[in-house]
Design a protein around this motif. Structure first.
Motif, PDB file in Angstrom:
ATOM      1  N   THR A  63       0.837  -1.201   0.000  1.00 10.79           N
ATOM      2  CA  THR A  63       0.000   0.000   0.000  1.00 10.79           C
ATOM      3  C   THR A  63       0.872   1.251   0.000  1.00 10.79           C
ATOM      4  O   THR A  63       0.638   2.194  -0.783  1.00 10.79           O
ATOM      5  CB  THR A  63      -0.933  -0.007   1.224  1.00 10.79           C
ATOM      6  OG1 THR A  63      -1.859  -1.099   1.097  1.00 10.79           O
ATOM      7  CG2 THR A  63      -1.715   1.300   1.337  1.00 10.79           C
ATOM      8  N   LEU A  64       1.893   1.258   0.838  1.00  7.79           N
ATOM      9  CA  LEU A  64       2.798   2.411   0.884  1.00  7.79           C
ATOM     10  C   LEU A  64       3.587   2.530  -0.420  1.00  7.79           C
ATOM     11  O   LEU A  64       3.881   3.647  -0.871  1.00  7.79           O
ATOM     12  CB  LEU A  64       3.742   2.286   2.077  1.00  7.79           C
ATOM     13  CG  LEU A  64       3.061   2.291   3.452  1.00  7.79           C
ATOM     14  CD1 LEU A  64       4.114   2.178   4.556  1.00  7.79           C
ATOM     15  CD2 LEU A  64       2.209   3.533   3.657  1.00  7.79           C
ATOM     16  N   ARG A  65       3.920   1.403  -1.031  1.00  5.93           N
ATOM     17  CA  ARG A  65       4.639   1.451  -2.315  1.00  5.93           C
ATOM     18  C   ARG A  65       3.775   2.104  -3.392  1.00  5.93           C
ATOM     19  O   ARG A  65       4.271   2.925  -4.184  1.00  5.93           O
ATOM     20  CB  ARG A  65       5.044   0.043  -2.751  1.00  5.93           C
ATOM     21  CG  ARG A  65       5.903   0.024  -4.020  1.00  5.93           C
ATOM     22  CD  ARG A  65       6.163  -1.386  -4.497  1.00  5.93           C
ATOM     23  NE  ARG A  65       4.952  -2.028  -4.961  1.00  5.93           N
ATOM     24  CZ  ARG A  65       4.421  -1.825  -6.169  1.00  5.93           C
ATOM     25  NH1 ARG A  65       4.979  -0.971  -7.031  1.00  5.93           N
ATOM     26  NH2 ARG A  65       3.313  -2.462  -6.521  1.00  5.93           N
ATOM     27  N   VAL A  66       2.485   1.755  -3.420  1.00  3.40           N
ATOM     28  CA  VAL A  66       1.579   2.370  -4.400  1.00  3.40           C
ATOM     29  C   VAL A  66       1.489   3.872  -4.169  1.00  3.40           C
ATOM     30  O   VAL A  66       1.538   4.668  -5.119  1.00  3.40           O
ATOM     31  CB  VAL A  66       0.194   1.704  -4.334  1.00  3.40           C
ATOM     32  CG1 VAL A  66      -0.827   2.499  -5.151  1.00  3.40           C
ATOM     33  CG2 VAL A  66       0.269   0.269  -4.840  1.00  3.40           C
ATOM     34  N   PHE A  67       1.361   4.282  -2.910  1.00  2.00           N
ATOM     35  CA  PHE A  67       1.377   5.718  -2.618  1.00  2.00           C
ATOM     36  C   PHE A  67       2.682   6.349  -3.101  1.00  2.00           C
ATOM     37  O   PHE A  67       2.700   7.488  -3.581  1.00  2.00           O
ATOM     38  CB  PHE A  67       1.194   5.972  -1.120  1.00  2.00           C
ATOM     39  CG  PHE A  67      -0.227   5.934  -0.650  1.00  2.00           C
ATOM     40  CD1 PHE A  67      -1.247   6.563  -1.357  1.00  2.00           C
ATOM     41  CD2 PHE A  67      -0.567   5.277   0.529  1.00  2.00           C
ATOM     42  CE1 PHE A  67      -2.562   6.539  -0.918  1.00  2.00           C
ATOM     43  CE2 PHE A  67      -1.893   5.248   0.980  1.00  2.00           C
ATOM     44  CZ  PHE A  67      -2.884   5.881   0.253  1.00  2.00           C
ATOM     45  N   GLY A  68       3.776   5.615  -2.980  1.00  2.00           N
ATOM     46  CA  GLY A  68       5.059   6.131  -3.445  1.00  2.00           C
ATOM     47  C   GLY A  68       5.117   6.310  -4.954  1.00  2.00           C
ATOM     48  O   GLY A  68       5.718   7.268  -5.449  1.00  2.00           O
ATOM     49  N   VAL A  69       4.496   5.388  -5.697  1.00  2.00           N
ATOM     50  CA  VAL A  69       4.427   5.530  -7.157  1.00  2.00           C
ATOM     51  C   VAL A  69       3.655   6.794  -7.518  1.00  2.00           C
ATOM     52  O   VAL A  69       4.076   7.589  -8.374  1.00  2.00           O
ATOM     53  CB  VAL A  69       3.772   4.286  -7.785  1.00  2.00           C
ATOM     54  CG1 VAL A  69       3.546   4.502  -9.283  1.00  2.00           C
ATOM     55  CG2 VAL A  69       4.640   3.051  -7.562  1.00  2.00           C
ATOM     56  N   LEU A  70       2.516   6.991  -6.859  1.00  2.00           N
ATOM     57  CA  LEU A  70       1.731   8.200  -7.105  1.00  2.00           C
ATOM     58  C   LEU A  70       2.534   9.450  -6.750  1.00  2.00           C
ATOM     59  O   LEU A  70       2.539  10.430  -7.509  1.00  2.00           O
ATOM     60  CB  LEU A  70       0.436   8.159  -6.294  1.00  2.00           C
ATOM     61  CG  LEU A  70      -0.579   7.088  -6.694  1.00  2.00           C
ATOM     62  CD1 LEU A  70      -1.668   6.964  -5.644  1.00  2.00           C
ATOM     63  CD2 LEU A  70      -1.184   7.392  -8.055  1.00  2.00           C
ATOM     64  N   GLU A  71       3.222   9.411  -5.622  1.00  4.05           N
ATOM     65  CA  GLU A  71       4.003  10.571  -5.185  1.00  4.05           C
ATOM     66  C   GLU A  71       5.090  10.927  -6.186  1.00  4.05           C
ATOM     67  O   GLU A  71       5.360  12.112  -6.435  1.00  4.05           O
ATOM     68  CB  GLU A  71       4.623  10.285  -3.812  1.00  4.05           C
ATOM     69  CG  GLU A  71       5.385  11.447  -3.199  1.00  4.05           C
ATOM     70  CD  GLU A  71       4.482  12.570  -2.719  1.00  4.05           C
ATOM     71  OE1 GLU A  71       5.005  13.680  -2.484  1.00  4.05           O
ATOM     72  OE2 GLU A  71       3.254  12.351  -2.566  1.00  4.05           O
ATOM     73  N   LEU A  95     -10.492   4.478   1.467  1.00  2.00           N
ATOM     74  CA  LEU A  95     -10.569   3.296   2.323  1.00  2.00           C
ATOM     75  C   LEU A  95      -9.285   3.128   3.121  1.00  2.00           C
ATOM     76  O   LEU A  95      -9.314   2.849   4.325  1.00  2.00           O
ATOM     77  CB  LEU A  95     -10.839   2.051   1.484  1.00  2.00           C
ATOM     78  CG  LEU A  95     -10.954   0.736   2.263  1.00  2.00           C
ATOM     79  CD1 LEU A  95     -12.180   0.737   3.154  1.00  2.00           C
ATOM     80  CD2 LEU A  95     -10.988  -0.453   1.308  1.00  2.00           C
ATOM     81  N   ALA A  96      -8.153   3.298   2.457  1.00  2.00           N
ATOM     82  CA  ALA A  96      -6.867   3.146   3.144  1.00  2.00           C
ATOM     83  C   ALA A  96      -6.706   4.173   4.248  1.00  2.00           C
ATOM     84  O   ALA A  96      -6.273   3.849   5.361  1.00  2.00           O
ATOM     85  CB  ALA A  96      -5.719   3.264   2.140  1.00  2.00           C
ATOM     86  N   LEU A  97      -7.059   5.403   3.964  1.00  2.00           N
ATOM     87  CA  LEU A  97      -6.815   6.483   4.914  1.00  2.00           C
ATOM     88  C   LEU A  97      -7.824   6.487   6.053  1.00  2.00           C
ATOM     89  O   LEU A  97      -7.479   6.832   7.189  1.00  2.00           O
ATOM     90  CB  LEU A  97      -6.860   7.823   4.178  1.00  2.00           C
ATOM     91  CG  LEU A  97      -5.786   7.998   3.102  1.00  2.00           C
ATOM     92  CD1 LEU A  97      -6.077   9.235   2.264  1.00  2.00           C
ATOM     93  CD2 LEU A  97      -4.400   8.074   3.711  1.00  2.00           C
ATOM     94  N   SER A  98      -9.060   6.099   5.783  1.00  2.00           N
ATOM     95  CA  SER A  98     -10.099   6.183   6.809  1.00  2.00           C
ATOM     96  C   SER A  98     -10.223   4.919   7.635  1.00  2.00           C
ATOM     97  O   SER A  98     -10.778   4.943   8.730  1.00  2.00           O
ATOM     98  CB  SER A  98     -11.453   6.484   6.159  1.00  2.00           C
ATOM     99  OG  SER A  98     -11.851   5.412   5.327  1.00  2.00           O
TER     100      SER A  98
END
Length: 226
Positions: A142-150, A177-180
Protein backbone atom coordinates in the motif's frame (compact mmCIF):
# COMPACT_ATOMS: atom_id res chain seq x y z
CA UNK A 1 -35.25 -1.95 -14.60
CA UNK A 2 -35.82 1.74 -14.29
CA UNK A 3 -37.66 3.39 -17.17
CA UNK A 4 -36.82 6.93 -16.07
CA UNK A 5 -33.06 6.60 -15.69
CA UNK A 6 -30.59 6.01 -18.46
CA UNK A 7 -28.54 3.49 -16.47
CA UNK A 8 -28.92 0.95 -13.71
CA UNK A 9 -25.82 0.54 -11.55
CA UNK A 10 -25.40 -2.46 -9.26
CA UNK A 11 -23.09 -1.44 -6.46
CA UNK A 12 -22.27 -1.86 -2.76
CA UNK A 13 -22.31 0.88 -0.13
CA UNK A 14 -18.91 0.04 1.33
CA UNK A 15 -17.19 -1.19 -1.82
CA UNK A 16 -14.88 1.33 -3.52
CA UNK A 17 -15.28 0.15 -7.11
CA UNK A 18 -18.95 1.03 -7.46
CA UNK A 19 -18.33 4.59 -6.34
CA UNK A 20 -15.76 5.07 -9.11
CA UNK A 21 -18.57 4.55 -11.60
CA UNK A 22 -20.86 6.93 -9.71
CA UNK A 23 -18.24 9.70 -9.91
CA UNK A 24 -17.99 9.38 -13.68
CA UNK A 25 -21.73 9.10 -14.28
CA UNK A 26 -22.22 12.27 -12.23
CA UNK A 27 -19.33 14.10 -13.91
CA UNK A 28 -20.86 13.33 -17.31
CA UNK A 29 -24.32 14.36 -16.04
CA UNK A 30 -25.85 10.98 -16.88
CA UNK A 31 -28.94 9.76 -15.04
CA UNK A 32 -28.88 6.45 -13.21
CA UNK A 33 -30.47 4.35 -10.51
CA UNK A 34 -28.16 2.59 -8.05
CA UNK A 35 -29.13 -0.79 -6.65
CA UNK A 36 -26.97 -1.40 -3.58
CA UNK A 37 -26.48 -5.14 -3.08
CA UNK A 38 -26.29 -6.65 0.40
CA UNK A 39 -23.18 -8.81 0.46
CA UNK A 40 -24.06 -10.33 3.85
CA UNK A 41 -27.16 -11.81 2.19
CA UNK A 42 -25.16 -12.89 -0.86
CA UNK A 43 -27.19 -10.70 -3.23
CA UNK A 44 -24.15 -10.22 -5.47
CA UNK A 45 -24.25 -13.96 -6.25
CA UNK A 46 -28.01 -14.20 -6.67
CA UNK A 47 -29.45 -15.21 -10.06
CA UNK A 48 -31.01 -11.75 -10.32
CA UNK A 49 -27.52 -10.27 -10.48
CA UNK A 50 -25.39 -13.04 -12.02
CA UNK A 51 -27.63 -13.09 -15.08
CA UNK A 52 -25.92 -9.75 -15.80
CA UNK A 53 -22.55 -10.36 -14.17
CA UNK A 54 -21.39 -14.00 -14.04
CA UNK A 55 -18.50 -12.99 -11.77
CA UNK A 56 -20.93 -12.11 -8.98
CA UNK A 57 -19.12 -8.92 -8.03
CA UNK A 58 -19.79 -5.22 -8.35
CA UNK A 59 -20.08 -2.92 -10.17
CA UNK A 60 -22.38 -3.92 -12.99
CA UNK A 61 -23.81 -1.29 -15.33
CA UNK A 62 -26.79 -1.56 -17.66
CA UNK A 63 -27.16 1.11 -20.34
CA UNK A 64 -30.86 1.27 -21.15
CA UNK A 65 -30.29 3.77 -23.95
CA UNK A 66 -28.04 1.26 -25.74
CA UNK A 67 -30.34 -1.78 -25.95
CA UNK A 68 -29.77 -2.62 -22.27
CA UNK A 69 -26.07 -3.12 -22.90
CA UNK A 70 -24.43 -4.74 -19.86
CA UNK A 71 -20.86 -4.23 -18.73
CA UNK A 72 -18.94 -5.20 -15.59
CA UNK A 73 -15.43 -4.52 -14.24
CA UNK A 74 -15.19 -0.93 -13.05
CA UNK A 75 -12.42 0.39 -15.28
CA UNK A 76 -13.95 -1.19 -18.39
CA UNK A 77 -17.16 0.63 -17.45
CA UNK A 78 -15.30 3.93 -17.07
CA UNK A 79 -13.73 3.58 -20.52
CA UNK A 80 -17.09 2.72 -22.07
CA UNK A 81 -18.73 5.77 -20.51
CA UNK A 82 -16.13 8.21 -21.82
CA UNK A 83 -15.94 6.57 -25.26
CA UNK A 84 -19.70 6.76 -25.75
CA UNK A 85 -20.78 9.81 -23.75
CA UNK A 86 -17.80 12.10 -23.11
CA UNK A 87 -17.98 13.96 -26.40
CA UNK A 88 -16.16 17.01 -25.00
CA UNK A 89 -13.29 14.88 -23.62
CA UNK A 90 -14.07 16.14 -20.13
CA UNK A 91 -12.46 13.12 -18.47
CA UNK A 92 -10.35 11.79 -21.33
CA UNK A 93 -7.84 13.40 -23.67
CA UNK A 94 -8.04 13.98 -27.40
CA UNK A 95 -4.28 13.36 -27.57
CA UNK A 96 -3.51 9.72 -28.41
CA UNK A 97 -0.48 9.56 -26.16
CA UNK A 98 -2.32 11.00 -23.17
CA UNK A 99 -5.26 8.69 -23.81
CA UNK A 100 -3.06 5.65 -23.42
CA UNK A 101 -1.35 7.12 -20.38
CA UNK A 102 -4.79 7.40 -18.80
CA UNK A 103 -5.46 3.77 -19.71
CA UNK A 104 -2.05 2.87 -18.26
CA UNK A 105 -3.05 4.39 -14.92
CA UNK A 106 -6.39 2.55 -15.01
CA UNK A 107 -4.51 -0.73 -15.44
CA UNK A 108 -2.22 0.17 -12.53
CA UNK A 109 -5.21 1.07 -10.37
CA UNK A 110 -7.01 -2.18 -11.13
CA UNK A 111 -3.97 -4.47 -10.96
CA UNK A 112 -1.95 -2.70 -8.26
CA UNK A 113 -3.82 -0.32 -6.03
CA UNK A 114 -7.15 -2.16 -5.79
CA UNK A 115 -5.82 -5.67 -5.04
CA UNK A 116 -3.09 -4.55 -2.62
CA UNK A 117 -5.30 -2.10 -0.77
CA UNK A 118 -8.09 -4.67 -0.70
CA UNK A 119 -5.87 -7.37 0.76
CA UNK A 120 -4.50 -4.95 3.34
CA UNK A 121 -8.05 -4.08 4.36
CA UNK A 122 -9.03 -7.75 4.54
CA UNK A 123 -6.09 -8.94 6.64
CA UNK A 124 -5.97 -5.88 8.88
CA UNK A 125 -9.70 -5.46 9.52
CA UNK A 126 -11.85 -8.33 8.26
CA UNK A 127 -10.01 -11.65 8.51
CA UNK A 128 -11.03 -13.58 11.67
CA UNK A 129 -7.40 -14.46 12.47
CA UNK A 130 -4.46 -12.07 12.57
CA UNK A 131 -1.51 -12.89 10.34
CA UNK A 132 1.16 -10.23 10.99
CA UNK A 133 3.22 -11.27 7.97
CA UNK A 134 0.25 -10.79 5.62
CA UNK A 135 -0.67 -7.47 7.22
CA UNK A 136 2.91 -6.22 6.89
CA UNK A 137 3.22 -7.41 3.29
CA UNK A 138 0.11 -5.59 2.14
CA UNK A 139 0.85 -2.53 4.26
CA UNK A 140 4.22 -2.33 2.52
CA UNK A 141 2.57 -2.66 -0.88
CA UNK A 142 0.00 0.00 0.00
CA UNK A 143 2.80 2.41 0.88
CA UNK A 144 4.64 1.45 -2.32
CA UNK A 145 1.58 2.37 -4.40
CA UNK A 146 1.38 5.72 -2.62
CA UNK A 147 5.06 6.13 -3.45
CA UNK A 148 4.43 5.53 -7.16
CA UNK A 149 1.73 8.20 -7.11
CA UNK A 150 4.00 10.57 -5.19
CA UNK A 151 6.80 10.18 -7.73
CA UNK A 152 4.50 11.54 -10.45
CA UNK A 153 2.38 13.99 -8.48
CA UNK A 154 5.44 15.68 -6.99
CA UNK A 155 6.17 16.86 -10.54
CA UNK A 156 2.65 17.26 -11.97
CA UNK A 157 -0.67 18.52 -10.64
CA UNK A 158 -2.60 15.60 -12.21
CA UNK A 159 -1.63 12.10 -13.26
CA UNK A 160 -2.00 12.86 -16.98
CA UNK A 161 -1.99 16.23 -18.71
CA UNK A 162 -3.13 19.42 -17.06
CA UNK A 163 -6.61 18.40 -15.86
CA UNK A 164 -8.50 15.83 -13.83
CA UNK A 165 -9.22 12.70 -15.84
CA UNK A 166 -10.51 9.17 -15.37
CA UNK A 167 -7.05 8.28 -14.11
CA UNK A 168 -7.32 10.55 -11.08
CA UNK A 169 -10.91 9.65 -10.21
CA UNK A 170 -10.24 5.91 -10.33
CA UNK A 171 -7.86 6.03 -7.34
CA UNK A 172 -9.94 8.08 -4.90
CA UNK A 173 -12.31 5.54 -3.30
CA UNK A 174 -9.50 3.08 -2.57
CA UNK A 175 -7.33 5.90 -1.20
CA UNK A 176 -10.22 6.86 1.05
CA UNK A 177 -10.57 3.30 2.32
CA UNK A 178 -6.87 3.15 3.14
CA UNK A 179 -6.81 6.48 4.91
CA UNK A 180 -10.10 6.18 6.81
CA UNK A 181 -9.89 2.56 7.83
CA UNK A 182 -6.63 0.76 7.24
CA UNK A 183 -4.07 3.40 8.22
CA UNK A 184 -6.01 5.69 10.55
CA UNK A 185 -4.50 4.16 13.72
CA UNK A 186 -1.02 3.56 12.27
CA UNK A 187 1.25 5.76 14.39
CA UNK A 188 4.12 5.39 11.91
CA UNK A 189 2.05 6.74 9.01
CA UNK A 190 1.42 10.41 8.25
CA UNK A 191 -0.09 11.02 4.83
CA UNK A 192 0.77 14.73 4.59
CA UNK A 193 4.31 14.19 5.84
CA UNK A 194 5.14 11.00 3.96
CA UNK A 195 3.36 11.73 0.68
CA UNK A 196 2.74 15.49 0.54
CA UNK A 197 1.95 15.78 -3.17
CA UNK A 198 -0.36 12.77 -3.13
CA UNK A 199 -2.07 14.10 -0.01
CA UNK A 200 -2.69 17.47 -1.66
CA UNK A 201 -3.98 15.77 -4.83
CA UNK A 202 -6.30 13.53 -2.82
CA UNK A 203 -7.68 16.50 -0.86
CA UNK A 204 -8.29 18.41 -4.10
CA UNK A 205 -10.21 15.48 -5.55
CA UNK A 206 -12.25 15.04 -2.37
CA UNK A 207 -13.43 18.63 -2.86
CA UNK A 208 -14.72 18.01 -6.40
CA UNK A 209 -18.52 18.45 -6.09
CA UNK A 210 -19.43 15.07 -7.57
CA UNK A 211 -16.90 13.25 -5.39
CA UNK A 212 -17.96 15.18 -2.30
CA UNK A 213 -21.59 14.32 -3.03
CA UNK A 214 -20.73 10.62 -3.31
CA UNK A 215 -18.78 10.65 -0.02
CA UNK A 216 -21.74 12.28 1.72
CA UNK A 217 -24.17 9.78 0.21
CA UNK A 218 -21.97 6.86 1.26
CA UNK A 219 -21.67 8.19 4.82
CA UNK A 220 -25.45 8.65 5.04
CA UNK A 221 -26.12 5.12 3.78
CA UNK A 222 -23.58 3.57 6.13
CA UNK A 223 -25.09 5.42 9.08
CA UNK A 224 -28.75 4.88 8.27
CA UNK A 225 -29.10 1.71 6.28
CA UNK A 226 -26.33 -0.75 7.08
Amino acid sequence: MSDSKQFTLYSHVGGPNGWKVSYVLDELKLTYETKFLNFDKGEQRSPEHTKFNPNGRIPTLIDHSNNDFVLWESDAILLYLVDRYDKDKHLMSADMGEKYQIIQWLFFQSSGQGPYFGQFHWFSARHPEKFPSAIERYRTETLRVFGVLESVLSKNEWLVGNKMTLADLSFIPWNYLALSSMLKDDKDFNFKRDFPATSAWHAKLEAVPTVKKAFEQRAFLLANIL
